[in-house]
Motif scaffolding. Structure first.
Motif, PDB file in Angstrom:
ATOM      1  N   MET A 110      24.440  16.383  85.878  1.00 13.22           N
ATOM      2  CA  MET A 110      25.519  16.135  84.924  1.00 13.22           C
ATOM      3  C   MET A 110      26.335  17.404  84.671  1.00 13.22           C
ATOM      4  N   ILE A 111      25.663  18.535  84.585  1.00 16.22           N
ATOM      5  CA  ILE A 111      26.359  19.798  84.308  1.00 16.22           C
ATOM      6  C   ILE A 111      27.045  20.332  85.560  1.00 16.22           C
ATOM      7  N   PRO A 154      30.847  18.282  87.544  1.00 17.78           N
ATOM      8  CA  PRO A 154      32.260  18.565  87.236  1.00 17.78           C
ATOM      9  C   PRO A 154      32.692  19.964  87.655  1.00 17.78           C
ATOM     10  N   THR A 171      31.896  11.175  89.080  1.00 19.48           N
ATOM     11  CA  THR A 171      31.242  11.583  87.836  1.00 19.48           C
ATOM     12  C   THR A 171      30.901  10.375  86.972  1.00 19.48           C
ATOM     13  N   ASN A 222      26.993   8.524  86.737  1.00 15.41           N
ATOM     14  CA  ASN A 222      26.288   8.529  85.455  1.00 15.41           C
ATOM     15  C   ASN A 222      25.673   7.170  85.134  1.00 15.41           C
ATOM     16  N   THR A 228      30.565  11.356  79.908  1.00 16.60           N
ATOM     17  CA  THR A 228      31.551  11.229  80.981  1.00 16.60           C
ATOM     18  C   THR A 228      32.882  11.862  80.601  1.00 16.60           C
ATOM     19  N   GLN A 286      32.569  15.584  80.754  1.00 14.59           N
ATOM     20  CA  GLN A 286      32.586  16.026  82.148  1.00 14.59           C
ATOM     21  C   GLN A 286      34.006  16.006  82.714  1.00 14.59           C
ATOM     22  N   LEU A 297      35.990  19.053  84.284  1.00 14.83           N
ATOM     23  CA  LEU A 297      36.522  18.919  85.643  1.00 14.83           C
ATOM     24  C   LEU A 297      38.003  19.291  85.693  1.00 14.83           C
TER      25      LEU A 297
END
Length: 779
Positions: free
Chosen positions: A537-538, A541, A575, A579, A616, A619, A623
């Motif tokens: 998750m980290i 992006p 992304t 998720n 999301t 992110q 991004l």
């Protein structure tokens, strides 16, 4: 021709209690917990003797016991008995004693004693009331709080649950006070209704009856019987039979194993007995009450442990049970009350040393204990388990079965559907289903193989598959086992069902808002404990943003603009979809079980949308900033359509990522296995790239243009193109798309369509979730 006289009713007294012997029923004596008179003494055989009513009198017959049955100091084989008879078992001098006396006539005008079961006069199943109170002359408030007039110590009961109101004309009325789990009159939920003699008012595990000048309370402590009568299930308009008129009784504190080859109807039987998918024909009696008719009240007394774990593996045992308790108990239950109940089931299942360990770190047998502990939170009287030993080694298999043996001994009826035959010896009864859903055997496990004529279970299962013409059900029906363990073993009369089954959805123990709050906290805790998810998750992006920045350079130009915006679209889609694409399918078993006990579908879905949506969107912001912060976006006059260009692009990327997340949830709701989600994620990304408008001319191209309307990346790319005036930077046929215009109306249409697609995908997810729910919850 003279009719035979009826044997008199007798009162049988032993050291452990008193039994009223009613004509028309044989009474078995022995150490078997399923005997009518249980004598826990090593000198008494498992099945020691039987008392039978005959023409006008009773007879006791020894069943080939090891240590014998004695009367007047002499060993007997068969003997007439009546009032004053004294019988000893196992030893003529000091063996356990049984005394018979005549039953006194009822006092004049004494009302019939009620029961926690329906039609007690017909069934002969009478239960002593737990408490007896004088009928109130005023309104009596009932609930869990100590300031009520009638306090029920039961966590499924609300603090102020209901009122029994004494009316001016001498009658009574029961009124629900907005309780979370409901108040029931004769099995049906009511808000306010008159109560008369013989009516049963159900509140939690308690039932109340008005008897003469008394209010009698019966508490369901778990020692209940289950009678299955003529259950039949067919599909394809009757062309295929899944259950073929199955009947058998299950006694109190019984551990029953259900085995059989694949396709024999084990899962169908489990669904029918739990009410998940009621049988089309036949009746299930819960302690004499029609389970289907009274299902609204009785459903909370049934626990079901599916084959797969109903737990979030990332949470600790204590946290998983605490969140489950929060969802299942009424909203007014205090945190301390829930914590005390969680600690109680942890101790009962021997999980004290594992309480603070993550569920995924436990062995298979320990995880199964936690699943059982979750179901025991609400103190069910009937506990069903589907393949609890699947995938376990022989040692764990036996450990789990011994745990279930202990649960039954503690006062529950436990039914296990299993493929394993390693530990059948710990069960009280064994049900073997043959192909076609027919009973091939029902009785003690130790007699099953000899009944079939085999020495090992694999031989028996091979015979089921090989000897398709053998009448397994007919052989059992003609055997003495059927008479002893089925037809003569139940005190319940046949209750054929004439009306179709109508089962309503369960009440919600908590409001949708309260459920949503709990689900959001639980889901956030589960995700934060998943280190792999956190790392991806980290990182994602930043990686995608760095790629877009490398393509963009210091300024969006004719050579870099389209590629940079395209990579932003791909990054947002990956992304958001990544998720969500596994999140529903991996929790399907958990959702199905929680839905069956009152979980709101909308609260469950919104918890996913809120938690994943926040992640999301964050992110997407990262991004976009990594990709374009400090880059000259080359927008017309340096201005966006409504806001600064970078803000508008961030909004478009965030909406695209959110819409892709909703699309990922839709895919997750559609698929049956988690393994297929990753290939579908790749397919989603490819479709977005091809139909976003960066590679193909979609405008004014019949078919492709309409298909592009359903592609979120199409609208997001158009919004970003409108912000920077892409047609001016990259003048070609692709950028002449009307949706790329640098105009307020066009930009609002682009972002508005992303919102519309998100709502559409959310609606479809809700409909797909419904497909996977128990039949009784589909509304």
């Amino acid at each position: 021709m003279a009719q035979p006289s009826v044997a008199p009713e007798l009162v049988l007294e032993t050291e452990t209690g008193t039994t009223v012997m009613i004509p028309g029923h044989d009474y078995h004596v022995g150490r078997d917990p399923l005997c009518d008179i249980v004598i826990d003494d090593d000198r008494v055989s498992w099945h020691h003797a039987v008392l039978k009513p005959e023409d006008g009198h009773w007879t006791i017959e020894d069943e080939h016991s090891t240590n014998g049955t004695y009367a007047d100091g002499r060993r007997i084989r068969e003997r007439d008995v009546g009032p004053g008879s004294v019988i000893r078992f196992g030893n003529p001098a000091d063996g356990p004693r049984m005394t018979l006396t005549g039953r006194p006539a009822p006092a004049a005008r004494r009302p019939e004693r009620p029961s926690a079961v329906s039609m007690p006069a017909h069934t002969g199943t009478y239960r002593q009331p737990t408490t007896v109170r004088p009928l109130p002359s005023r309104t009596v408030r009932i609930g869990r709080a100590t300031d009520n007039d009638l306090v029920i110590d039961d966590l499924v009961v609300s603090r102020r649950h209901a009122e029994l109101r004494a009316l001016a004309d001498g009658t009574y009325e029961i009124t629900d006070l907005g309780s979370h789990n409901g108040t029931y009159l004769n099995g049906s939920r009511v808000t306010s209704a008159p109560v008369g003699p013989g009516d049963i008012v159900g509140i939690g595990h308690s039932a109340f009856c008005l008897v003469g000048d008394q209010l009698q309370e019966y508490v369901d402590t778990g020692e209940v019987s289950l009678d299955v009568q003529d259950l039949a299930v067919s599909v394809d308009r009757g062309r295929k039979t899944l259950l073929d008129h199955v009947s058998f009784p299950v006694g109190e504190k019984c551990l029953l194993a259900v085995v059989g080859p694949s396709g024999a109807g084990k899962s169908t039987l489990l669904n029918a007995l739990t009410g998940q998918r009621p049988a089309g024909h036949g009746t299930v009696l819960y302690d004499g009450r029609d389970l289907y008719r009274d299902y609204a009240e009785l459903r909370q007394r049934i626990g079901l442990v599916p084959q797969d774990d109903i737990l979030h593996a990332q949470l600790t045992v204590r946290k998983a049970l605490s969140y489950a308790a929060e969802l299942r108990f009424p909203q007014d239950t205090a945190k301390a009350e829930r914590r005390a109940r969680v600690d109680e089931v942890i101790r009962e299942l021997g999980l004290e040393q594992r309480a603070d360990q993550p569920v995924h770190s436990l062995s298979g047998g320990q995880r199964k204990r936690v699943s059982v502990a979750l179901e025991l939170l609400t103190k069910p009287s009937l506990l069903f388990l589907d393949e609890p030993t699947s995938g376990l080694d022989p040692g764990m298999d036996r450990s789990v079965m011994h745990m279930l043996r202990g649960l039954a001994d503690d006062g529950r009826t436990v039914i296990v559907v299993t493929h394993s035959v390693l530990s059948l010896d710990v069960c009280d009864r064994l049900l073997v289903l043959a192909p076609g859903g027919k009973i091939a055997y029902y009785g003690p496990p130790e007699d099953a193989l000899s009944f079939f004529g085999f020495e090992e279970w694999p031989e028996a299962f091979e015979a089921f598959e090989r000897d398709t013409d053998r009448d397994w059900a007919g052989e059992y029906l003609a055997s003495p086992f059927h008479g002893r363990y089925v037809s003569d073993a139940s005190a319940q009369p046949q209750q054929p069902r004439s009306e179709p089954v109508v089962i309503t959805a369960p009440p919600r123990p908590r409001s949708r808002g309260a459920q949503l709050g709990t689900l959001v906290r639980r889901y956030a805790a589960a995700l934060s404990a998943d280190r792999t998810f956190l790392i991806i998750m980290i990182a994602l992006p930043f990686v995608m943003g760095a790629m877009a920045r490398a393509l963009a350079g210091g300024k969006l130009t004719q050579d870099t603009a389209m590629n940079a915006l395209l990579i932003l679209c791909v990054g947002a889609v990956l992304t958001g979809a990544a998720n969500a694409v596994r999140e529903l399918v991996k929790e399907r078993v958990i959702y199905q079980r929680e839905r069956a006990v009152g979980l709101s579908r909308s609260a469950y879905l919104m918890s996913k949308v809120i938690v994943l949506g926040v992640i999301t969107v964050l992110q997407a912001v990262v991004l976009t900033l990594v990709a374009l912060f400090g880059v000259d976006l080359n927008a017309p006059g340096g201005e966006g359509v409504l806001m600064p260009p970078l803000v508008e692009i961030t909004v478009a990327v965030a909406l695209l990522a959110f819409t892709a997340m909703m699309l990922g949830l839709l895919v997750s709701a559609l698929v049956r296995k988690e393994e297929v989600t990753m290939p579908l994620l790749v397919l989603i990304a490819i479709v977005q790239v091809v139909f976003c408008g960066a590679l193909l001319k979609l405008a004014d191209t019949p078919g492709l243009e309409q298909l592009g309307w359903l592609v979120p990346a199409r609208w997001a790319l158009a919004a970003m193109a409108g912000t920077v005036g892409l047609a001016r930077i990259v003048p070609d046929d692709l950028t002449k798309d009307p949706l790329f215009e640098h105009a307020v109306g066009t930009w609002l249409l682009d972002v508005g369509m992303l919102v519309v697609l998100s709502v559409l995908f959310g609606f479809l997810v809700s409909r797909m979730l419904r497909r996977h729910e128990p039949a009784v919850m589909r509304k």
